[in-house]
Write a protein that holds these residues in place. Structure first.
Motif, PDB file in Angstrom:
ATOM      1  N   LEU A  41     101.286   4.980  -3.814  1.00 48.45           N
ATOM      2  CA  LEU A  41      99.906   4.513  -3.967  1.00 48.45           C
ATOM      3  C   LEU A  41      98.878   5.608  -3.696  1.00 48.45           C
ATOM      4  O   LEU A  41      97.686   5.391  -3.888  1.00 48.45           O
ATOM      5  CB  LEU A  41      99.656   3.305  -3.052  1.00 48.45           C
ATOM      6  N   GLU A  42      99.349   6.768  -3.251  1.00 46.87           N
ATOM      7  CA  GLU A  42      98.470   7.903  -2.953  1.00 46.87           C
ATOM      8  C   GLU A  42      97.365   7.502  -1.977  1.00 46.87           C
ATOM      9  O   GLU A  42      96.204   7.848  -2.143  1.00 46.87           O
ATOM     10  CB  GLU A  42      97.884   8.484  -4.247  1.00 46.87           C
ATOM     11  N   ASN A  43      97.756   6.763  -0.941  1.00 44.69           N
ATOM     12  CA  ASN A  43      96.816   6.322   0.089  1.00 44.69           C
ATOM     13  C   ASN A  43      97.592   6.208   1.393  1.00 44.69           C
ATOM     14  O   ASN A  43      98.605   5.528   1.456  1.00 44.69           O
ATOM     15  CB  ASN A  43      96.218   4.961  -0.292  1.00 44.69           C
ATOM     16  N   SER A  44      97.107   6.849   2.446  1.00 43.04           N
ATOM     17  CA  SER A  44      97.812   6.793   3.728  1.00 43.04           C
ATOM     18  C   SER A  44      97.461   5.546   4.532  1.00 43.04           C
ATOM     19  O   SER A  44      98.051   5.296   5.577  1.00 43.04           O
ATOM     20  CB  SER A  44      97.512   8.042   4.560  1.00 43.04           C
ATOM     21  N   LYS A  45      96.525   4.751   4.027  1.00 45.37           N
ATOM     22  CA  LYS A  45      96.138   3.525   4.728  1.00 45.37           C
ATOM     23  C   LYS A  45      96.866   2.332   4.120  1.00 45.37           C
ATOM     24  O   LYS A  45      96.370   1.702   3.197  1.00 45.37           O
ATOM     25  CB  LYS A  45      94.624   3.338   4.674  1.00 45.37           C
ATOM     26  N   ILE A  46      98.044   2.070   4.656  1.00 45.07           N
ATOM     27  CA  ILE A  46      98.865   0.950   4.189  1.00 45.07           C
ATOM     28  C   ILE A  46      99.424   0.228   5.408  1.00 45.07           C
ATOM     29  O   ILE A  46      99.476   0.793   6.505  1.00 45.07           O
ATOM     30  CB  ILE A  46     100.001   1.411   3.242  1.00 45.07           C
ATOM     31  N   VAL A  47      99.832  -1.020   5.223  1.00 43.13           N
ATOM     32  CA  VAL A  47     100.454  -1.784   6.304  1.00 43.13           C
ATOM     33  C   VAL A  47     101.630  -2.583   5.760  1.00 43.13           C
ATOM     34  O   VAL A  47     101.676  -2.909   4.580  1.00 43.13           O
ATOM     35  CB  VAL A  47      99.466  -2.760   6.995  1.00 43.13           C
ATOM     36  N   THR A  48     102.558  -2.887   6.653  1.00 44.24           N
ATOM     37  CA  THR A  48     103.668  -3.778   6.320  1.00 44.24           C
ATOM     38  C   THR A  48     103.153  -5.204   6.425  1.00 44.24           C
ATOM     39  O   THR A  48     102.638  -5.594   7.466  1.00 44.24           O
ATOM     40  CB  THR A  48     104.844  -3.586   7.301  1.00 44.24           C
ATOM     41  N   LEU A 106      95.286  -0.574   1.836  1.00 48.82           N
ATOM     42  CA  LEU A 106      94.021  -0.886   2.494  1.00 48.82           C
ATOM     43  C   LEU A 106      92.909   0.040   2.021  1.00 48.82           C
ATOM     44  O   LEU A 106      93.137   1.219   1.761  1.00 48.82           O
ATOM     45  CB  LEU A 106      94.163  -0.755   4.013  1.00 48.82           C
ATOM     46  N   GLY A 107      91.716  -0.517   1.956  1.00 42.95           N
ATOM     47  CA  GLY A 107      90.530   0.274   1.631  1.00 42.95           C
ATOM     48  C   GLY A 107      89.928   0.859   2.894  1.00 42.95           C
ATOM     49  O   GLY A 107      90.455   0.703   3.998  1.00 42.95           O
ATOM     50  N   LYS A 108      88.775   1.509   2.740  1.00 43.69           N
ATOM     51  CA  LYS A 108      88.100   2.152   3.874  1.00 43.69           C
ATOM     52  C   LYS A 108      87.697   1.158   4.956  1.00 43.69           C
ATOM     53  O   LYS A 108      87.593   1.506   6.119  1.00 43.69           O
ATOM     54  CB  LYS A 108      86.892   2.926   3.374  1.00 43.69           C
ATOM     55  N   ASN A 109      87.494  -0.103   4.559  1.00 41.45           N
ATOM     56  CA  ASN A 109      87.093  -1.134   5.516  1.00 41.45           C
ATOM     57  C   ASN A 109      88.286  -1.773   6.230  1.00 41.45           C
ATOM     58  O   ASN A 109      88.110  -2.686   7.035  1.00 41.45           O
ATOM     59  CB  ASN A 109      86.266  -2.210   4.815  1.00 41.45           C
ATOM     60  N   GLY A 110      89.508  -1.315   5.925  1.00 41.67           N
ATOM     61  CA  GLY A 110      90.701  -1.858   6.558  1.00 41.67           C
ATOM     62  C   GLY A 110      91.192  -3.159   5.953  1.00 41.67           C
ATOM     63  O   GLY A 110      92.110  -3.782   6.468  1.00 41.67           O
ATOM     64  N   LYS A 111      90.590  -3.567   4.841  1.00 44.12           N
ATOM     65  CA  LYS A 111      90.969  -4.807   4.152  1.00 44.12           C
ATOM     66  C   LYS A 111      91.813  -4.459   2.921  1.00 44.12           C
ATOM     67  O   LYS A 111      91.713  -3.359   2.377  1.00 44.12           O
ATOM     68  CB  LYS A 111      89.724  -5.575   3.695  1.00 44.12           C
ATOM     69  N   PRO A 112      92.667  -5.424   2.437  1.00 41.43           N
ATOM     70  CA  PRO A 112      93.444  -5.166   1.219  1.00 41.43           C
ATOM     71  C   PRO A 112      92.543  -4.711   0.075  1.00 41.43           C
ATOM     72  O   PRO A 112      91.447  -5.259  -0.118  1.00 41.43           O
ATOM     73  CB  PRO A 112      94.080  -6.521   0.916  1.00 41.43           C
ATOM     74  N   SER A 113      93.004  -3.707  -0.639  1.00 38.70           N
ATOM     75  CA  SER A 113      92.211  -3.104  -1.704  1.00 38.70           C
ATOM     76  C   SER A 113      93.094  -2.854  -2.930  1.00 38.70           C
ATOM     77  O   SER A 113      94.230  -2.399  -2.781  1.00 38.70           O
ATOM     78  CB  SER A 113      91.630  -1.786  -1.197  1.00 38.70           C
ATOM     79  N   PRO A 114      92.595  -3.126  -4.138  1.00 41.57           N
ATOM     80  CA  PRO A 114      93.381  -2.856  -5.344  1.00 41.57           C
ATOM     81  C   PRO A 114      93.771  -1.377  -5.416  1.00 41.57           C
ATOM     82  O   PRO A 114      92.981  -0.504  -5.068  1.00 41.57           O
ATOM     83  CB  PRO A 114      92.432  -3.218  -6.487  1.00 41.57           C
TER      84      PRO A 114
END
Length: 128
Positions: A41-48, A106-114
């Motif tokens: 996803l080329e994003n380090s902000k992810i969660v399980t 996750l987006g910058k706001n910490g919420k799920p993001s497309p």
């Protein structure tokens, strides 16, 4: 299924029975799922978000090498769903399988993001 990671079973990874502690293997799997997702996803902000039923089939002992494989099942709007297999490189037996691991972008706001991804990409293809 592609096997990306190998782990060497060390004394600190063992349970009182002298075999690989299941919780240690699950920690390795969660880390591998996170790394795989970050790269895809080329994003380090992810969660399980979810790990489905875990089917333990065999074990490993000190000195064994465990391989962890991940395969994408589907891409969601803000998630990626994978399946996993861990196998003992020494005995060639499957240690466990997990049918669904859902990781959320996750987006910058910490919420799920497309994330806008629809298929598996390999880093070598991004570099050309």
């Amino acid at each position: 299924m592609r096997f990306h990671t190998r782990k060497w079973v060390k004394p600190e990874d063992l349970n009182p029975n002298g075999t690989l502690f299941g919780g240690q293997l699950l920690a390795w799997i969660d880390e591998e799922a996170a790394l795989y997702t970050i790269i895809q996803l080329e994003n380090s902000k992810i969660v399980t978000k979810y790990i489905s039923e875990i089917n333990f089939m065999s074990s490993a002992k000190q000195g064994d090498i465990v391989e962890i494989g991940m395969e994408v099942v589907k891409f969601g709007r803000s998630s990626i769903t994978m399946k996993c297999e861990a196998r003992n490189k020494m005995t060639r037996e499957t240690i466990l399988t997990v049918d669904n691991i859902i990781m959320v972008n996750l987006g910058k706001n910490g919420k799920p993001s497309p994330h806008g991804k629809t298929k598996v990409e390999f880093v070598k293809d991004r570099l050309s």
